[in-house]
Write an enzyme that holds these catalytic residues in place. Sequence first.
Site, mmCIF file in Angstrom:
data_model
loop_
_atom_site.group_PDB
_atom_site.id
_atom_site.type_symbol
_atom_site.label_atom_id
_atom_site.label_comp_id
_atom_site.label_asym_id
_atom_site.label_seq_id
_atom_site.Cartn_x
_atom_site.Cartn_y
_atom_site.Cartn_z
ATOM 1 N N ASP A 22 0.832 -1.198 0.000
ATOM 2 C CA ASP A 22 0.000 0.000 0.000
ATOM 3 C C ASP A 22 0.868 1.250 0.000
ATOM 4 O O ASP A 22 1.919 1.282 0.640
ATOM 5 C CB ASP A 22 -0.903 -0.016 1.240
ATOM 6 C CG ASP A 22 -2.035 0.982 1.150
ATOM 7 O OD1 ASP A 22 -2.310 1.481 0.041
ATOM 8 O OD2 ASP A 22 -2.650 1.271 2.189
ATOM 9 N N ASN A 70 -10.236 -3.003 -7.096
ATOM 10 C CA ASN A 70 -9.421 -2.000 -7.798
ATOM 11 C C ASN A 70 -9.954 -1.662 -9.183
ATOM 12 O O ASN A 70 -9.548 -0.636 -9.770
ATOM 13 C CB ASN A 70 -7.973 -2.486 -7.927
ATOM 14 C CG ASN A 70 -7.189 -2.419 -6.627
ATOM 15 O OD1 ASN A 70 -6.193 -3.115 -6.460
ATOM 16 N ND2 ASN A 70 -7.639 -1.587 -5.686
#
Length: 244
Positions: A22, A70
């Site tokens: 991340d 995503n």
Amino acid sequence: MAHAEPQQQSAAPPRHVAIIMDGNRRWARQRNMPRVEGHRRGAEAVRATVKAAGELGIEYLTLFAFSSENWNRPLQEVDDLMGLLRLYLRRELAELHGNGVRVRVIGERDGLADDIRALIQQAETTTRDNRRITLIIALNYGGQAEIASAARRLAARALAGEIKVEDIDEDAISDHLYAPDIPVPELLLRTSGEQRLSNFMLWQCAYSELVFDDVLWPDFDGRNLEKAIATFCGRERRFGGQVG
């Protein structure tokens, strides 16, 4: 897939480390760069981390590359990510193979482009006999979807009379996940300071040790991995069997 016997001490390094990578976009934003540059630098961090994991004796490394959620990102960003994935699979395969890395991909492949599926198949086939370290790439992956898929397959087998309903237990579900032959992660690491699982390996990480690092993924390297492993080794793993 049988469950591992509970261990009380974690002096040995983990066999399997899973990482939620991340911070690529935040890294780029802090430097007034386009998002794709953050993802490019993130790909470089992947290369360094796989190398470090092999040197540290980790047997399995799972990286959360692209979640099923995503797809909701801006179209250009998704296109950039898929382009980087193609580039990674093409350019890194020879080096991964030469370094004894076995590549596995988990997730739903139906939503991926044909050429990406072909590249995945090539990577898995080329490296299938390598034994130094297994790199598992979670792609178009969602933990809840994985569990639901296992439930559907078990329900179909029960309807077909292949198994009894009472045969559906924890081991049966584990055996119907994407990669039932891969041991569960002992350590789950997330970068960028966020402290969420984000629908990643929910079943497998039921008893994983969680470590959160403030470093943004493009800046992650072997030193951060060593630090996370040191934290893991300093913990006493209880598995719900002790109170204190």
